[in-house]
Design a protein around this motif. Sequence first.
Motif, PDB file in Angstrom:
ATOM      1  N   TYR A 109      46.893  46.376  76.044  1.00  0.00           N
ATOM      2  CA  TYR A 109      48.133  46.833  76.673  1.00  0.00           C
ATOM      3  C   TYR A 109      47.996  46.910  78.200  1.00  0.00           C
ATOM      4  O   TYR A 109      48.985  46.769  78.911  1.00  0.00           O
ATOM      5  N   TRP A 113      50.558  44.992  80.757  1.00  0.00           N
ATOM      6  CA  TRP A 113      51.181  45.536  81.964  1.00  0.00           C
ATOM      7  C   TRP A 113      50.510  45.015  83.236  1.00  0.00           C
ATOM      8  O   TRP A 113      50.684  45.559  84.310  1.00  0.00           O
TER       9      TRP A 113
ATOM     10  N   GLU B  78      52.352  42.178  61.533  1.00  0.00           N
ATOM     11  CA  GLU B  78      52.536  43.247  62.534  1.00  0.00           C
ATOM     12  C   GLU B  78      53.599  44.234  62.074  1.00  0.00           C
ATOM     13  O   GLU B  78      53.487  45.431  62.297  1.00  0.00           O
ATOM     14  N   HIS B  82      53.018  48.198  61.249  1.00  0.00           N
ATOM     15  CA  HIS B  82      53.753  49.054  62.187  1.00  0.00           C
ATOM     16  C   HIS B  82      53.282  48.906  63.628  1.00  0.00           C
ATOM     17  O   HIS B  82      53.235  49.881  64.378  1.00  0.00           O
ATOM     18  N   THR B  83      52.906  47.717  64.025  1.00  0.00           N
ATOM     19  CA  THR B  83      52.527  47.495  65.428  1.00  0.00           C
ATOM     20  C   THR B  83      53.591  46.679  66.168  1.00  0.00           C
ATOM     21  O   THR B  83      53.558  46.582  67.386  1.00  0.00           O
ATOM     22  N   GLU B  85      56.933  47.076  66.575  1.00  0.00           N
ATOM     23  CA  GLU B  85      57.939  47.723  67.420  1.00  0.00           C
ATOM     24  C   GLU B  85      57.340  48.159  68.760  1.00  0.00           C
ATOM     25  O   GLU B  85      57.999  48.096  69.796  1.00  0.00           O
ATOM     26  N   THR B  86      56.088  48.596  68.725  1.00  0.00           N
ATOM     27  CA  THR B  86      55.426  48.978  69.981  1.00  0.00           C
ATOM     28  C   THR B  86      55.283  47.755  70.882  1.00  0.00           C
ATOM     29  O   THR B  86      55.475  47.838  72.103  1.00  0.00           O
ATOM     30  N   LEU B  87      54.954  46.626  70.275  1.00  0.00           N
ATOM     31  CA  LEU B  87      54.843  45.386  71.054  1.00  0.00           C
ATOM     32  C   LEU B  87      56.205  45.010  71.654  1.00  0.00           C
ATOM     33  O   LEU B  87      56.301  44.615  72.816  1.00  0.00           O
ATOM     34  N   LEU B  88      57.256  45.183  70.846  1.00  0.00           N
ATOM     35  CA  LEU B  88      58.601  44.850  71.321  1.00  0.00           C
ATOM     36  C   LEU B  88      59.068  45.815  72.408  1.00  0.00           C
ATOM     37  O   LEU B  88      59.883  45.461  73.259  1.00  0.00           O
ATOM     38  N   ALA B  89      58.533  47.049  72.387  1.00  0.00           N
ATOM     39  CA  ALA B  89      58.928  48.038  73.392  1.00  0.00           C
ATOM     40  C   ALA B  89      58.148  47.873  74.697  1.00  0.00           C
ATOM     41  O   ALA B  89      58.333  48.645  75.628  1.00  0.00           O
ATOM     42  N   SER B  90      57.284  46.885  74.740  1.00  0.00           N
ATOM     43  CA  SER B  90      56.504  46.640  75.963  1.00  0.00           C
ATOM     44  C   SER B  90      57.295  45.737  76.917  1.00  0.00           C
ATOM     45  O   SER B  90      58.400  45.312  76.607  1.00  0.00           O
ATOM     46  N   ARG B  91      56.690  45.428  78.045  1.00  0.00           N
ATOM     47  CA  ARG B  91      57.374  44.604  79.039  1.00  0.00           C
ATOM     48  C   ARG B  91      57.321  43.109  78.700  1.00  0.00           C
ATOM     49  O   ARG B  91      57.907  42.294  79.410  1.00  0.00           O
ATOM     50  N   SER B 243      63.506  44.945  65.530  1.00  0.00           N
ATOM     51  CA  SER B 243      63.285  46.389  65.597  1.00  0.00           C
ATOM     52  C   SER B 243      63.810  47.091  64.359  1.00  0.00           C
ATOM     53  O   SER B 243      63.289  48.129  63.959  1.00  0.00           O
TER      54      SER B 243
END
Lengths: 316, 245
Positions: A109, A113, B78, B82-83, B85-91, B243
Amino acid sequence: MTHSSSSSNGYALRTDRLTRDFKTVRAVDNLGIEVPAGIVFGFLGPNGSGKTTTIRLLLGLIEPTSGRAEVLGRDVARDGAAVRTESGALLEHPGLYERMTAEQNLDFYGQVWRLAAPERRARIRQLLEPLGLWDRRREIVGTWSRGMKQKLAVARTLLHRPRLVFLDEPTAGLDPVASAALRDDLARLAASEGVTVFLTTHHLAEAERLCGLVAVIRQGRLLAVGHPDTLRARSSSRAEVAGRNFDEDVLAELRGHPHVRSASLVNGRIAMDLADGADVAALVSLIVGRGGLVEEVRRDKASLEDVFLTLMEEEL
Amino acid sequence: MIADILTVARKEWREYVLAGTGLKGGRMGLLIMLVVFGVFLPAQNGMEWVSSPAPLLAWSWVPLMLVSGVVADSFAGERERHTLETLLASRLPDRAILIGKVAAVAAYGWGFALLTAVLSLVSVNAFHWQGHLVMFPAVTAVSIPVFSLLTAMLAASAGVLVSLRAPTARQAGQMLSIAVMVVLFVPIFAVRALPAEVRATLLAVAMAGGVQMTLALAALVLAVVDAALLSAGLMRFQRSRLSLD
């Protein structure tokens, strides 16, 4: 442009009649909230009240049916990518790659970023050491307890120094000890990192402990918003009188008193909900005057839980 | 964008290619494939393995099977763990996530195919030494990397497309297995179903153009199909759908 305006108006996020419908359910219903920058904002509601959907809307992961949201000065519908760039999110699940080590998770991560390698290493250490995870950074995450995973996920959320973090029920599923430890870590990290925290929870003690401002929602609708003390003040305070010779006459007298909203006998003690500005000494005097023998008087302020339950009952 | 694609691809490699395959599972399968296509078949077929264009089918089949085995996990896995959504919430931009995943598995299949091809060349020379080093003819030498890349991309793009919507990696794997069977067998049955004179005409056209022209045409068709599948994947990649799935 929008970035600077968010700094000047002092709000990390605002929503205006934000609404999201699913097939047969309105998950978020005309939500209007304003979250000042730099605080821990508690978003309280029972399960299925629309908390997670609201976070998804604020991150631009799903589109609203109507209304708008502005996060860090940006319109989420138009500029969701920028919002995600400047935010961090710990969602419903920790979202960790369990076959990788803790360090590999954070390193990935960090690359996402675009932190440079030396900065990533330093930042990982800076975050893991106070959480007590630095010495275990090379362990496979899948072997960890849920509490440790949550801590690591919190570290990942803060890795890129976001201006705003969304924490979706971070202590859900943790035992009381792990919950308390994570709450302490969150409070310390939020203070040291200076970020705005959008915290959803249905643990009211957690909100009371961490939040400078709370909003309560049910079925997607905003019921109340304010500082925990302000919300508590909306609810009546209580008094409990222990002693003997409490009979129905005393209770009837108390119920008729303008300072008492309700009075009942619970386990031999008189429990009273008091009106604003109630004079407890006068009430004790009344009880004694009717033959009651008072041994102990305790006055409580309403907890956030009382406020929450009152709000839930009002809506039913 | 390139940096983001590489970040995703490196994570994919690390997560389910390196960490996710145990000796009894993926690594043993890889070893068997390596021995069969890199040692056993070349040793058995001798010089024909190098001189004939027929083994090109093997270099197309190897990445197709290899990629099909892992690509189902790309999104469905993924989601299951459950990984996602976190990836999708990244930049990370949509394209970087999707192309990164396609690139990771395609490079895996392609790299393995090239490794096997080189090993097969070593085996032929070792078991059937001609007094000098035997190499692939130029057409084969060019075709092996081209076709193995195109079929790796075919499996990767199709697999990611399936995996995007599948609720579990297992379901995605099953759907992909069916798709691979269709890709492999439908053309064979379709050609067999053609009237004899049509087949003769097609063969004559292919022969008239020569092997090179036929291969070039096949590569072009594969490239177009790959591009179409990748485009379909990009169009199908919607954060909101992913999502909520």
